[in-house]
Structures are given as C-alpha cells and as structure tokens.
Write a protein that holds these residues in place. Structure first.
Motif, PDB file in Angstrom:
ATOM      1  N   GLY A  13      -8.035  -3.698   2.554  1.00  0.00           N
ATOM      2  CA  GLY A  13      -8.538  -3.259   3.847  1.00  0.00           C
ATOM      3  C   GLY A  13      -7.626  -2.320   4.586  1.00  0.00           C
ATOM      4  N   VAL A  14      -6.584  -1.771   3.924  1.00  0.00           N
ATOM      5  CA  VAL A  14      -5.631  -0.913   4.631  1.00  0.00           C
ATOM      6  C   VAL A  14      -5.380   0.372   3.855  1.00  0.00           C
ATOM      7  N   TYR A  15      -4.898   1.386   4.585  1.00  0.00           N
ATOM      8  CA  TYR A  15      -4.492   2.645   3.977  1.00  0.00           C
ATOM      9  C   TYR A  15      -2.990   2.621   3.740  1.00  0.00           C
ATOM     10  N   THR A  16      -2.577   3.098   2.588  1.00  0.00           N
ATOM     11  CA  THR A  16      -1.163   3.197   2.260  1.00  0.00           C
ATOM     12  C   THR A  16      -0.828   4.633   1.901  1.00  0.00           C
ATOM     13  N   ASN A  17       0.448   4.944   1.993  1.00  0.00           N
ATOM     14  CA  ASN A  17       0.945   6.243   1.545  1.00  0.00           C
ATOM     15  C   ASN A  17       1.757   5.988   0.276  1.00  0.00           C
ATOM     16  N   PRO A  18       1.255   6.362  -0.887  1.00  0.00           N
ATOM     17  CA  PRO A  18       1.981   6.097  -2.129  1.00  0.00           C
ATOM     18  C   PRO A  18       3.412   6.628  -2.115  1.00  0.00           C
ATOM     19  N   ALA A  19       3.659   7.699  -1.350  1.00  0.00           N
ATOM     20  CA  ALA A  19       5.010   8.269  -1.294  1.00  0.00           C
ATOM     21  C   ALA A  19       5.998   7.320  -0.630  1.00  0.00           C
ATOM     22  N   ASN A  20       5.510   6.354   0.155  1.00  0.00           N
ATOM     23  CA  ASN A  20       6.392   5.420   0.853  1.00  0.00           C
ATOM     24  C   ASN A  20       6.726   4.176   0.036  1.00  0.00           C
ATOM     25  N   LEU A  21       6.100   4.013  -1.101  1.00  0.00           N
ATOM     26  CA  LEU A  21       6.221   2.777  -1.868  1.00  0.00           C
ATOM     27  C   LEU A  21       7.103   2.951  -3.097  1.00  0.00           C
ATOM     28  N   LYS A  22       8.186   2.189  -3.169  1.00  0.00           N
ATOM     29  CA  LYS A  22       9.008   2.183  -4.372  1.00  0.00           C
ATOM     30  C   LYS A  22       8.292   1.446  -5.503  1.00  0.00           C
ATOM     31  N   VAL A  23       7.535   0.433  -5.106  1.00  0.00           N
ATOM     32  CA  VAL A  23       6.746  -0.369  -6.048  1.00  0.00           C
ATOM     33  C   VAL A  23       5.343  -0.482  -5.473  1.00  0.00           C
ATOM     34  N   ILE A  24       4.335  -0.285  -6.272  1.00  0.00           N
ATOM     35  CA  ILE A  24       2.958  -0.405  -5.801  1.00  0.00           C
ATOM     36  C   ILE A  24       2.568  -1.886  -5.768  1.00  0.00           C
ATOM     37  N   PRO A  25       2.147  -2.407  -4.618  1.00  0.00           N
ATOM     38  CA  PRO A  25       1.725  -3.813  -4.551  1.00  0.00           C
ATOM     39  C   PRO A  25       0.540  -4.067  -5.476  1.00  0.00           C
ATOM     40  N   LEU A  26       0.523  -5.244  -6.088  1.00  0.00           N
ATOM     41  CA  LEU A  26      -0.584  -5.576  -6.983  1.00  0.00           C
ATOM     42  C   LEU A  26      -1.890  -5.727  -6.218  1.00  0.00           C
ATOM     43  N   ALA A  27      -1.778  -6.253  -4.974  1.00  0.00           N
ATOM     44  CA  ALA A  27      -2.996  -6.428  -4.175  1.00  0.00           C
ATOM     45  C   ALA A  27      -2.633  -6.500  -2.706  1.00  0.00           C
ATOM     46  N   LEU A  28      -3.444  -5.874  -1.894  1.00  0.00           N
ATOM     47  CA  LEU A  28      -3.340  -5.990  -0.439  1.00  0.00           C
ATOM     48  C   LEU A  28      -4.734  -6.341   0.073  1.00  0.00           C
ATOM     49  N   ARG A  29      -4.880  -7.546   0.587  1.00  0.00           N
ATOM     50  CA  ARG A  29      -6.208  -7.948   1.059  1.00  0.00           C
ATOM     51  C   ARG A  29      -6.494  -7.413   2.454  1.00  0.00           C
ATOM     52  N   ASP A  30      -5.475  -7.461   3.314  1.00  0.00           N
ATOM     53  CA  ASP A  30      -5.684  -7.012   4.689  1.00  0.00           C
ATOM     54  C   ASP A  30      -4.347  -6.623   5.310  1.00  0.00           C
ATOM     55  N   TRP A  31      -4.365  -6.353   6.632  1.00  0.00           N
ATOM     56  CA  TRP A  31      -3.167  -5.864   7.320  1.00  0.00           C
ATOM     57  C   TRP A  31      -2.027  -6.881   7.314  1.00  0.00           C
ATOM     58  N   ARG A  32      -2.353  -8.158   7.210  1.00  0.00           N
ATOM     59  CA  ARG A  32      -1.284  -9.172   7.181  1.00  0.00           C
ATOM     60  C   ARG A  32      -0.431  -9.002   5.934  1.00  0.00           C
ATOM     61  N   ASP A  33      -1.079  -8.769   4.806  1.00  0.00           N
ATOM     62  CA  ASP A  33      -0.329  -8.511   3.572  1.00  0.00           C
ATOM     63  C   ASP A  33       0.475  -7.218   3.696  1.00  0.00           C
ATOM     64  N   PHE A  34      -0.134  -6.223   4.320  1.00  0.00           N
ATOM     65  CA  PHE A  34       0.512  -4.924   4.499  1.00  0.00           C
ATOM     66  C   PHE A  34       1.799  -5.066   5.304  1.00  0.00           C
ATOM     67  N   LEU A  35       1.733  -5.757   6.439  1.00  0.00           N
ATOM     68  CA  LEU A  35       2.909  -5.911   7.294  1.00  0.00           C
ATOM     69  C   LEU A  35       3.921  -6.906   6.739  1.00  0.00           C
ATOM     70  N   SER A  36       3.533  -7.645   5.707  1.00  0.00           N
ATOM     71  CA  SER A  36       4.451  -8.615   5.102  1.00  0.00           C
ATOM     72  C   SER A  36       5.244  -8.030   3.938  1.00  0.00           C
ATOM     73  N   LEU A  37       4.988  -6.780   3.581  1.00  0.00           N
ATOM     74  CA  LEU A  37       5.709  -6.175   2.459  1.00  0.00           C
ATOM     75  C   LEU A  37       7.211  -6.172   2.720  1.00  0.00           C
ATOM     76  N   ASP A  38       7.969  -6.593   1.754  1.00  0.00           N
ATOM     77  CA  ASP A  38       9.426  -6.655   1.861  1.00  0.00           C
ATOM     78  C   ASP A  38      10.017  -5.266   1.615  1.00  0.00           C
ATOM     79  N   GLU A  39      10.768  -4.766   2.610  1.00  0.00           N
ATOM     80  CA  GLU A  39      11.245  -3.386   2.479  1.00  0.00           C
ATOM     81  C   GLU A  39      12.281  -3.217   1.376  1.00  0.00           C
ATOM     82  N   LYS A  40      12.993  -4.270   1.018  1.00  0.00           N
ATOM     83  CA  LYS A  40      13.958  -4.145  -0.077  1.00  0.00           C
ATOM     84  C   LYS A  40      13.255  -3.899  -1.406  1.00  0.00           C
ATOM     85  N   THR A  41      12.081  -4.472  -1.541  1.00  0.00           N
ATOM     86  CA  THR A  41      11.313  -4.307  -2.775  1.00  0.00           C
ATOM     87  C   THR A  41      10.432  -3.065  -2.740  1.00  0.00           C
TER      88      THR A  41
END
Length: 248
Positions: A13-41
């Motif tokens: 349910g969210v938009y991402t910028n692939p350029a900002n991701l070191k690792v592509i998440p396997l799944a993002l269901r909604d904004w809660r998952d989006f805001l929970s992404l660990d910046e170290k990973t």
C-alpha cells in the motif's frame, strides 16, 4: 533534485524509491511496515521516497517547472548561505549534516498543500536533509498523517530556518530566511499553508500569507506521546480536508 513519479515503485500500500533501498523488502503490506524498516539494513532514506539528490516529486510538466524554480532557489542558498542562514546555524549544520549540501525542502509542489515547520532537527532533517524525517517529531508527524490516510511524501514540506540551530535552540530568523520562504511559497502557489509551530506562525504572519496553525509534533513528544493520539489526529485532520484523496 527532481524525482520523476515513474521512478517510484508501489509495494503493497505504499510507494518506495528503489534508489533509497540497500535491500529490497520482501513485502510491505502498509505504511506501518514502511516506517518500521531498519535503516541499518535498508538504508537511511528507506522510509521516505526522498533523498538529498531527489527532493522534488514531479508528476507532470507543471510540477517540473516548479521543481526547476525550487532547484534554482536551493542553488542560491548554497551560493550565499550566510544571507539565508545565521552564521552560527550554518556552521553547526555543516558539523551535524551527514549528506552533501544543506537542508531546504522536499515534496510534491503539485499537492496544493504546504507544511511550514520551524527548523531542521539535529537528529532528523539536520542529519538527513529531509524535512520532518527520522527524529521523534518527524516520525510522529508521519505516523499521524498516514493514520489519517495522507501520505506525507505527497505533501510539500519546508522550514522557516533552513540550517539546524546549535543544539536545536532556535533564536529566531532574519530577513534572509523570510525572503527565501516567501519566494519558495510564491513558486509553489499552494491552496493551503499550515504553520507547524509558533516560529512558522510568526514568520507567515510577517510575510502576510494566509495559513492555519498546528501545534508542532515536538509539543506532543515533550509530553511523552510517540504515537498519534485523538487530539493530534483531530488537529491534523485539517490537512486531509484540503489534500483530498491521492489520485494516482
């Protein structure tokens, strides 16, 4: 500085910028998952579509025209930072920033909605260059807007003061800050402006812009609030009344 909408990827349910991701998440269901992404990973900018090199979302030709003008204002800030920022703020910003350049603004000028904050935070915008991002105040604002059905990345967000005041102790603003903010708002030409905090309220009054006042998220954070409560949701719902529904 421009971020074409077609470069984004919708995941769940969210938009991402692939350029900002070191690792592509396997799944993002909604904004809660989006805001929970660990910046170290996943990367420092994983929870927003913006980064210092891509600050202005472009959906159409009019957006691009405005974004080019905003980019020009940003270049003026870089060329003459001591006119647009107090020297003590500028010197401190150079110490705490972990990106090339200076904080300025980010978002979608075509949204018709502008949030004007006070100044970059030492652990948030001062570190990353992205307004209301990463620190407690920024993430509370983002959670509040997402809860209300508003993606904060699709608003236009800026600050009165562009450089981080030492130890987050804001001592006011001068002619340079007001000039830059006025020119910025004249480019964006929003339908609605929201002053987030008393400094923004004071600046917008001096400039003569119409606006609606909102308590700064830091007001809630200082009272121990880390998740949106009923009071904050009711207050910030005014943004949704203007923004309407995301139509893409």
């Amino acid at each position: 500085m421009l971020l074409p909408f077609e470069n984004l990827k919708k995941v769940g349910g969210v938009y991402t910028n692939p350029a900002n991701l070191k690792v592509i998440p396997l799944a993002l269901r909604d904004w809660r998952d989006f805001l929970s992404l660990d910046e170290k990973t996943y990367g420092v900018y994983a929870r927003t579509i913006y980064n210092p090199m891509e600050r202005f979302l472009v959906v159409n030709g009019e957006d691009e025209r405005k974004a080019r003008e905003l980019e020009g204002l940003y270049r003026e800030l870089l060329k003459d930072p001591l006119w647009f920022c107090r020297e003590e703020y500028y010197r401190y910003q150079l110490r705490v920033g972990e990106f090339d350049g200076l904080p300025f603004a980010n978002g979608w000028a075509g949204s018709g909605v502008v949030l004007v904050g006070e100044a970059p935070g030492r652990k948030g915008c001062g570190k990353t260059g992205i307004c209301f991002y990463r620190d407690a105040s920024g993430m509370l604002l983002r959670k509040t807007l997402f809860t209300l059905g508003i993606n904060p990345d699709f608003l236009y967000i800026t600050n009165v003061v562009k450089c981080n005041p030492p130890d987050n102790r804001l001592k006011g603003f001068g002619k340079g800050e007001l000039e830059l903010l006025a020119r910025e708002l004249e480019v964006v030409m929003p339908r609605a402006i929201f002053a987030v905090g008393r400094t923004a309220e004071k600046a917008l009054k001096r400039l003569g812009f119409e606006f609606r006042y909102l308590k700064h998220p830091a007001w809630y954070v200082r009272r121990g609030i880390r998740e949106p409560n009923e009071e904050m949701l009711e207050e910030y719902s005014a943004i949704g009344e203007v923004f309407g529904e995301w139509r893409f």
